[in-house]
Design a protein around this motif. Sequence first.
Motif, mmCIF file in Angstrom:
data_model
loop_
_atom_site.group_PDB
_atom_site.id
_atom_site.type_symbol
_atom_site.label_atom_id
_atom_site.label_comp_id
_atom_site.label_asym_id
_atom_site.label_seq_id
_atom_site.Cartn_x
_atom_site.Cartn_y
_atom_site.Cartn_z
ATOM 1 N N SER A 19 5.077 5.309 -6.889
ATOM 2 C CA SER A 19 5.439 5.980 -5.354
ATOM 3 C C SER A 19 4.457 7.632 -6.145
ATOM 4 C CB SER A 19 6.729 6.716 -5.395
ATOM 5 O OG SER A 19 6.857 7.926 -6.342
ATOM 6 N N ILE A 20 3.499 8.905 -7.163
ATOM 7 C CA ILE A 20 3.171 9.296 -7.979
ATOM 8 C C ILE A 20 1.524 9.684 -6.728
ATOM 9 C CG2 ILE A 20 2.557 10.404 -9.278
ATOM 10 C CD1 ILE A 20 5.842 10.872 -9.594
ATOM 11 N N VAL A 21 1.294 8.299 -8.021
ATOM 12 C CA VAL A 21 -0.294 8.429 -6.708
ATOM 13 C C VAL A 21 -0.234 8.589 -5.933
ATOM 14 C CG1 VAL A 21 -2.289 6.384 -6.777
ATOM 15 C CG2 VAL A 21 -0.726 6.726 -9.178
ATOM 16 N N SER A 22 0.706 7.482 -4.456
ATOM 17 C CA SER A 22 0.616 7.883 -3.019
ATOM 18 C C SER A 22 0.426 9.390 -2.863
ATOM 19 C CB SER A 22 1.341 7.209 -2.693
ATOM 20 O OG SER A 22 1.982 5.667 -3.401
ATOM 21 N N ARG A 23 1.202 10.174 -3.527
ATOM 22 C CA ARG A 23 1.503 11.555 -3.070
ATOM 23 C C ARG A 23 0.316 12.333 -3.503
ATOM 24 N NH1 ARG A 23 6.420 13.282 -6.717
ATOM 25 N NH2 ARG A 23 5.649 15.089 -6.906
ATOM 26 N N ILE A 24 -0.668 11.853 -4.449
ATOM 27 C CA ILE A 24 -1.791 13.102 -4.274
ATOM 28 C C ILE A 24 -3.351 12.638 -3.149
ATOM 29 C CG2 ILE A 24 -4.014 13.047 -5.979
ATOM 30 C CD1 ILE A 24 -1.967 11.980 -7.958
ATOM 31 N N PRO A 25 -3.680 13.788 -3.125
ATOM 32 C CA PRO A 25 -4.397 13.395 -1.478
ATOM 33 C C PRO A 25 -5.529 12.817 -1.686
ATOM 34 C CG PRO A 25 -3.302 16.004 -2.660
ATOM 35 C CD PRO A 25 -3.468 14.781 -3.349
ATOM 36 N N PRO A 26 -5.542 11.765 -0.528
ATOM 37 C CA PRO A 26 -6.486 10.666 -0.984
ATOM 38 C C PRO A 26 -7.842 11.299 -1.362
ATOM 39 C CG PRO A 26 -5.810 10.545 1.083
ATOM 40 C CD PRO A 26 -5.210 11.851 0.368
ATOM 41 N N ASP A 27 -8.768 12.175 -1.283
ATOM 42 C CA ASP A 27 -9.796 12.687 -1.566
ATOM 43 C C ASP A 27 -9.877 13.030 -3.120
ATOM 44 O OD1 ASP A 27 -7.864 15.193 -1.028
ATOM 45 O OD2 ASP A 27 -9.923 16.133 -1.085
ATOM 46 N N LYS A 28 -8.691 12.868 -3.724
ATOM 47 C CA LYS A 28 -9.182 13.461 -4.939
ATOM 48 C C LYS A 28 -9.070 12.202 -6.859
ATOM 49 C CE LYS A 28 -7.643 18.168 -4.780
ATOM 50 N NZ LYS A 28 -8.230 18.890 -5.493
#
Length: 314
Positions: free
Chosen positions: A135-144
Amino acid sequence: MKQDMNLAKKINDLKSEHRAVILAHNYQRPEVQDIADFCGDSLELSVKAKESPAEEIVFCGVHFMAETAALLSPEKTVLLPDENAGCPMADMAHVDDLAHVRNERPEAIVVCYVNSSAAVKAHSDVCCTSANAVSIVSRIPPDKPILFVPDQNLGRYVERMTGRKLDLWPGYCSVHTLFEPEHIQQARAAHPEAAVIVHPECREVLIDLADEALSTGGMCRFAAQTDKKTVIVGTETGLLHRLRKENPEKQFIPLSEQAVCPNMKLTTLERVEHALSAQQTHIRVGSDIAEPARRAIAQMLDDGPIVRNEDYRG
Ligand code: 13P
Ligand code: SF4
Protein backbone atom coordinates in the motif's frame (compact mmCIF):
# COMPACT_ATOMS: atom_id res chain seq x y z
CA MET A 1 10.13 -23.43 35.28
CA LYS A 2 10.13 -22.21 38.91
CA GLN A 3 13.08 -19.98 38.02
CA ASP A 4 11.07 -18.54 35.08
CA MET A 5 8.17 -17.80 37.44
CA ASN A 6 10.47 -16.01 39.91
CA LEU A 7 11.96 -13.97 37.09
CA ALA A 8 8.53 -13.18 35.68
CA LYS A 9 7.44 -11.91 39.12
CA LYS A 10 10.59 -9.74 39.44
CA ILE A 11 10.02 -8.36 35.94
CA ASN A 12 6.44 -7.52 36.81
CA ASP A 13 7.47 -5.63 39.96
CA LEU A 14 10.19 -3.71 38.10
CA LYS A 15 7.74 -2.93 35.33
CA SER A 16 5.35 -1.25 37.77
CA GLU A 17 8.20 0.60 39.50
CA HIS A 18 9.41 2.07 36.19
CA ARG A 19 5.95 2.47 34.61
CA ALA A 20 7.21 0.33 31.75
CA VAL A 21 5.52 -1.61 29.00
CA ILE A 22 7.12 -4.73 27.48
CA LEU A 23 6.74 -5.10 23.72
CA ALA A 24 7.86 -8.34 22.07
CA HIS A 25 8.29 -9.22 18.43
CA ASN A 26 6.56 -12.41 17.26
CA TYR A 27 9.96 -14.15 16.87
CA GLN A 28 10.92 -13.83 20.53
CA ARG A 29 11.46 -16.85 22.78
CA PRO A 30 8.15 -18.33 24.12
CA GLU A 31 8.85 -17.28 27.72
CA VAL A 32 9.60 -13.71 26.61
CA GLN A 33 6.39 -13.55 24.55
CA ASP A 34 4.50 -14.82 27.60
CA ILE A 35 5.65 -12.00 29.92
CA ALA A 36 5.15 -9.27 27.28
CA ASP A 37 2.26 -6.83 27.43
CA PHE A 38 1.95 -6.99 23.67
CA CYS A 39 3.34 -9.22 20.90
CA GLY A 40 3.20 -8.17 17.28
CA ASP A 41 4.83 -7.57 13.94
CA SER A 42 7.02 -4.54 13.19
CA LEU A 43 4.12 -2.30 12.20
CA GLU A 44 1.93 -3.24 15.17
CA LEU A 45 4.81 -2.72 17.60
CA SER A 46 5.64 0.73 16.15
CA VAL A 47 2.02 1.81 16.62
CA LYS A 48 1.94 0.39 20.17
CA ALA A 49 5.20 2.16 21.03
CA LYS A 50 3.77 5.46 19.83
CA GLU A 51 0.40 5.12 21.55
CA SER A 52 1.40 3.56 24.87
CA PRO A 53 0.98 5.84 27.90
CA ALA A 54 3.97 4.09 29.59
CA GLU A 55 7.07 6.11 30.46
CA GLU A 56 9.42 3.34 29.46
CA ILE A 57 9.44 0.69 26.73
CA VAL A 58 11.39 -2.55 27.06
CA PHE A 59 11.71 -3.63 23.45
CA CYS A 60 12.19 -7.37 23.08
CA GLY A 61 13.27 -7.52 19.47
CA VAL A 62 16.22 -6.26 17.45
CA HIS A 63 17.98 -2.91 17.36
CA PHE A 64 16.12 -1.27 14.46
CA MET A 65 12.79 -1.96 16.18
CA ALA A 66 13.89 -0.28 19.42
CA GLU A 67 15.30 2.60 17.40
CA THR A 68 11.97 3.04 15.61
CA ALA A 69 10.20 3.10 18.99
CA ALA A 70 12.70 5.72 20.24
CA LEU A 71 12.05 7.85 17.14
CA LEU A 72 8.29 7.65 17.58
CA SER A 73 8.35 8.26 21.35
CA PRO A 74 11.22 10.66 22.06
CA GLU A 75 9.75 11.37 25.50
CA LYS A 76 9.98 7.70 26.55
CA THR A 77 13.00 5.69 27.67
CA VAL A 78 13.46 2.79 25.24
CA LEU A 79 15.51 -0.17 26.47
CA LEU A 80 16.88 -2.99 24.33
CA PRO A 81 17.64 -5.96 26.63
CA ASP A 82 20.64 -7.15 24.56
CA GLU A 83 22.59 -4.47 22.75
CA ASN A 84 24.01 -7.07 20.35
CA ALA A 85 20.59 -7.93 18.95
CA GLY A 86 20.96 -6.53 15.45
CA CYS A 87 19.48 -7.38 12.06
CA PRO A 88 22.10 -8.46 9.49
CA MET A 89 19.79 -7.41 6.67
CA ALA A 90 19.52 -3.89 8.09
CA ASP A 91 23.34 -3.77 8.10
CA MET A 92 23.37 -4.47 4.34
CA ALA A 93 22.30 -0.89 3.62
CA HIS A 94 24.98 1.58 4.64
CA VAL A 95 24.04 5.23 4.83
CA ASP A 96 27.05 6.41 2.78
CA ASP A 97 26.16 4.08 -0.08
CA LEU A 98 22.53 5.20 0.02
CA ALA A 99 23.55 8.88 0.06
CA HIS A 100 25.74 8.22 -2.99
CA VAL A 101 22.96 6.46 -4.94
CA ARG A 102 20.50 9.15 -3.92
CA ASN A 103 22.74 11.89 -5.22
CA GLU A 104 22.98 10.05 -8.55
CA ARG A 105 19.19 9.50 -8.70
CA PRO A 106 17.75 12.71 -7.22
CA GLU A 107 14.36 12.12 -8.85
CA ALA A 108 13.80 8.71 -7.16
CA ILE A 109 11.54 8.25 -4.14
CA VAL A 110 13.39 6.13 -1.60
CA VAL A 111 11.19 3.56 0.15
CA CYS A 112 12.97 2.07 3.10
CA TYR A 113 11.95 -1.14 4.85
CA VAL A 114 11.90 -0.53 8.63
CA ASN A 115 14.61 -3.20 8.88
CA SER A 116 17.22 -0.44 8.49
CA SER A 117 19.22 1.96 10.65
CA ALA A 118 17.85 5.35 11.69
CA ALA A 119 20.57 6.94 9.52
CA VAL A 120 19.29 5.07 6.44
CA LYS A 121 15.71 6.07 7.31
CA ALA A 122 16.90 9.68 7.53
CA HIS A 123 18.07 9.41 3.91
CA SER A 124 14.75 7.94 2.77
CA ASP A 125 11.41 9.47 1.85
CA VAL A 126 9.10 6.91 3.41
CA CYS A 127 9.38 3.71 5.44
CA CYS A 128 7.37 0.53 5.09
CA THR A 129 7.01 -2.81 6.85
CA SER A 130 6.17 -6.16 5.31
CA ALA A 131 2.53 -5.53 6.35
CA ASN A 132 2.10 -2.27 4.44
CA ALA A 133 4.82 -2.22 1.73
CA VAL A 134 2.32 -2.82 -1.10
CA SER A 135 0.00 0.00 0.00
CA ILE A 136 2.90 2.41 0.60
CA VAL A 137 4.27 1.90 -2.92
CA SER A 138 0.73 2.24 -4.32
CA ARG A 139 0.54 5.72 -2.74
CA ILE A 140 3.52 6.98 -4.77
CA PRO A 141 2.61 8.87 -7.98
CA PRO A 142 3.01 6.46 -10.94
CA ASP A 143 5.51 8.68 -12.79
CA LYS A 144 8.03 8.61 -9.92
CA PRO A 145 10.95 6.18 -10.04
CA ILE A 146 11.33 4.21 -6.78
CA LEU A 147 14.41 2.91 -5.02
CA PHE A 148 13.53 0.14 -2.54
CA VAL A 149 15.99 -0.46 0.34
CA PRO A 150 17.32 -2.94 1.62
CA ASP A 151 15.32 -6.16 1.06
CA GLN A 152 15.36 -7.24 -2.57
CA ASN A 153 12.89 -10.08 -1.90
CA LEU A 154 10.25 -7.90 -0.27
CA GLY A 155 10.87 -5.42 -3.11
CA ARG A 156 10.25 -8.11 -5.74
CA TYR A 157 7.05 -9.13 -3.97
CA VAL A 158 5.90 -5.48 -4.00
CA GLU A 159 6.75 -5.24 -7.72
CA ARG A 160 4.48 -8.14 -8.56
CA MET A 161 1.64 -6.97 -6.31
CA THR A 162 1.67 -3.38 -7.59
CA GLY A 163 2.87 -3.85 -11.19
CA ARG A 164 5.45 -1.10 -10.50
CA LYS A 165 9.11 -1.47 -11.47
CA LEU A 166 11.41 -0.80 -8.50
CA ASP A 167 15.16 -0.36 -8.23
CA LEU A 168 16.11 -2.99 -5.70
CA TRP A 169 18.90 -2.77 -3.14
CA PRO A 170 20.70 -6.15 -3.02
CA GLY A 171 19.95 -6.91 0.68
CA TYR A 172 18.26 -10.06 1.96
CA CYS A 173 17.42 -11.93 5.17
CA SER A 174 19.60 -15.01 5.60
CA VAL A 175 16.92 -16.69 7.75
CA HIS A 176 14.18 -16.40 5.12
CA THR A 177 16.44 -17.16 2.16
CA LEU A 178 17.33 -20.56 3.59
CA PHE A 179 13.92 -21.92 2.58
CA GLU A 180 14.09 -24.04 -0.58
CA PRO A 181 11.28 -25.05 -2.97
CA GLU A 182 11.82 -28.66 -1.82
CA HIS A 183 10.71 -27.65 1.68
CA ILE A 184 7.28 -26.70 0.31
CA GLN A 185 7.10 -29.69 -2.03
CA GLN A 186 7.89 -32.09 0.83
CA ALA A 187 5.47 -30.35 3.22
CA ARG A 188 2.67 -30.49 0.64
CA ALA A 189 3.34 -34.18 -0.03
CA ALA A 190 3.20 -34.96 3.71
CA HIS A 191 0.20 -32.68 4.45
CA PRO A 192 -1.84 -32.30 1.24
CA GLU A 193 -4.72 -30.59 3.06
CA ALA A 194 -2.55 -27.92 4.68
CA ALA A 195 -2.26 -24.25 3.81
CA VAL A 196 1.27 -22.98 3.16
CA ILE A 197 2.07 -19.42 4.23
CA VAL A 198 5.43 -17.68 3.81
CA HIS A 199 6.89 -14.28 4.72
CA PRO A 200 7.51 -11.84 1.83
CA GLU A 201 11.22 -11.81 2.80
CA CYS A 202 11.32 -15.27 1.15
CA ARG A 203 12.56 -15.64 -2.41
CA GLU A 204 10.06 -15.30 -5.26
CA VAL A 205 10.24 -19.02 -6.07
CA LEU A 206 8.93 -19.79 -2.56
CA ILE A 207 6.17 -17.17 -2.79
CA ASP A 208 5.10 -18.78 -6.10
CA LEU A 209 4.65 -22.14 -4.39
CA ALA A 210 2.90 -20.84 -1.25
CA ASP A 211 -0.79 -20.03 -0.77
CA GLU A 212 -0.15 -16.66 0.86
CA ALA A 213 2.75 -14.29 1.56
CA LEU A 214 2.09 -12.44 4.83
CA SER A 215 3.76 -10.38 7.54
CA THR A 216 3.95 -12.15 10.91
CA GLY A 217 0.89 -10.19 12.07
CA GLY A 218 -0.89 -11.19 8.85
CA MET A 219 0.01 -14.83 9.56
CA CYS A 220 -1.64 -14.58 13.01
CA ARG A 221 -4.84 -13.23 11.45
CA PHE A 222 -4.75 -15.88 8.71
CA ALA A 223 -4.33 -18.65 11.30
CA ALA A 224 -7.36 -17.45 13.26
CA GLN A 225 -9.57 -17.17 10.18
CA THR A 226 -8.64 -20.15 7.99
CA ASP A 227 -10.80 -23.28 7.80
CA LYS A 228 -7.64 -25.34 7.32
CA LYS A 229 -6.74 -27.50 10.29
CA THR A 230 -3.05 -27.59 9.40
CA VAL A 231 -0.84 -24.66 8.40
CA ILE A 232 2.78 -24.88 7.19
CA VAL A 233 4.58 -21.75 8.35
CA GLY A 234 7.46 -20.33 6.28
CA THR A 235 9.02 -17.85 8.65
CA GLU A 236 11.19 -17.70 11.78
CA THR A 237 10.10 -20.50 14.11
CA GLY A 238 9.40 -18.16 17.08
CA LEU A 239 6.02 -17.32 15.57
CA LEU A 240 4.85 -20.91 16.06
CA HIS A 241 4.48 -20.37 19.84
CA ARG A 242 1.94 -17.61 19.37
CA LEU A 243 0.08 -19.42 16.57
CA ARG A 244 -0.28 -22.56 18.72
CA LYS A 245 -1.28 -20.61 21.83
CA GLU A 246 -3.98 -18.65 20.03
CA ASN A 247 -5.28 -21.59 17.96
CA PRO A 248 -4.99 -24.73 20.10
CA GLU A 249 -7.35 -26.70 17.85
CA LYS A 250 -5.12 -26.25 14.77
CA GLN A 251 -1.76 -27.73 13.84
CA PHE A 252 1.17 -25.50 12.88
CA ILE A 253 4.26 -26.97 11.25
CA PRO A 254 7.47 -25.00 10.58
CA LEU A 255 8.53 -25.07 6.93
CA SER A 256 12.05 -25.60 8.29
CA GLU A 257 13.21 -26.05 11.90
CA GLN A 258 16.44 -24.32 10.82
CA ALA A 259 14.71 -20.96 10.36
CA VAL A 260 15.94 -19.40 13.59
CA CYS A 261 17.10 -15.78 13.83
CA PRO A 262 19.96 -15.85 16.38
CA ASN A 263 19.59 -12.13 17.03
CA MET A 264 15.96 -12.49 18.03
CA LYS A 265 16.92 -15.25 20.48
CA LEU A 266 19.46 -13.10 22.36
CA THR A 267 16.65 -11.71 24.53
CA THR A 268 16.05 -13.98 27.54
CA LEU A 269 14.03 -13.41 30.72
CA GLU A 270 17.34 -12.74 32.51
CA ARG A 271 18.17 -10.01 29.98
CA VAL A 272 14.71 -8.45 30.37
CA GLU A 273 15.11 -8.40 34.15
CA HIS A 274 18.58 -6.88 33.80
CA ALA A 275 17.31 -4.27 31.32
CA LEU A 276 14.74 -3.09 33.86
CA SER A 277 16.93 -3.21 36.95
CA ALA A 278 20.05 -1.67 35.31
CA GLN A 279 18.02 0.55 32.92
CA GLN A 280 20.07 -0.72 29.97
CA THR A 281 20.60 -0.52 27.03
CA HIS A 282 19.05 2.88 26.50
CA ILE A 283 18.50 3.42 22.75
CA ARG A 284 18.90 7.00 21.63
CA VAL A 285 18.96 8.51 18.14
CA GLY A 286 21.22 11.47 17.37
CA SER A 287 19.30 14.73 16.93
CA ASP A 288 20.79 15.32 13.43
CA ILE A 289 19.14 12.20 12.02
CA ALA A 290 16.13 11.85 14.33
CA GLU A 291 14.00 14.50 12.60
CA PRO A 292 14.37 13.28 8.98
CA ALA A 293 14.09 9.63 10.10
CA ARG A 294 10.89 10.47 12.01
CA ARG A 295 9.45 12.14 8.89
CA ALA A 296 10.01 8.98 6.85
CA ILE A 297 8.23 6.89 9.52
CA ALA A 298 5.45 9.48 9.90
CA GLN A 299 4.76 9.31 6.15
CA MET A 300 4.32 5.56 6.52
CA LEU A 301 1.82 5.95 9.37
CA ASP A 302 -0.14 8.81 7.72
CA ASP A 303 -2.67 8.23 4.94
CA GLY A 304 -1.84 11.07 2.57
CA PRO A 305 0.03 11.05 -0.74
CA ILE A 306 3.74 10.39 -0.38
CA VAL A 307 5.95 13.41 -0.88
CA ARG A 308 9.67 14.05 -0.69
CA ASN A 309 11.18 14.01 2.78
CA GLU A 310 11.88 17.72 3.08
CA ASP A 311 13.89 17.15 6.25
CA TYR A 312 16.37 15.02 4.36
CA ARG A 313 19.77 16.66 4.29
CA GLY A 314 22.09 14.69 2.05
P1 13P B 1 7.26 -8.62 10.47
O1 13P B 1 7.11 -7.14 10.41
O2 13P B 1 6.42 -9.35 9.47
O3 13P B 1 7.03 -9.13 11.86
O4 13P B 1 8.76 -8.99 10.06
C1 13P B 1 9.87 -8.50 10.74
C2 13P B 1 11.09 -9.25 10.40
O5 13P B 1 12.17 -8.94 10.84
C3 13P B 1 10.97 -10.38 9.52
O6 13P B 1 12.20 -11.03 9.42
FE1 SF4 C 1 16.58 -9.41 10.40
FE2 SF4 C 1 15.92 -11.70 9.19
FE3 SF4 C 1 16.25 -11.67 11.83
FE4 SF4 C 1 14.11 -10.48 10.67
S1 SF4 C 1 14.61 -12.68 10.71
S2 SF4 C 1 15.40 -9.63 12.30
S3 SF4 C 1 15.06 -9.70 8.78
S4 SF4 C 1 17.84 -11.27 10.26
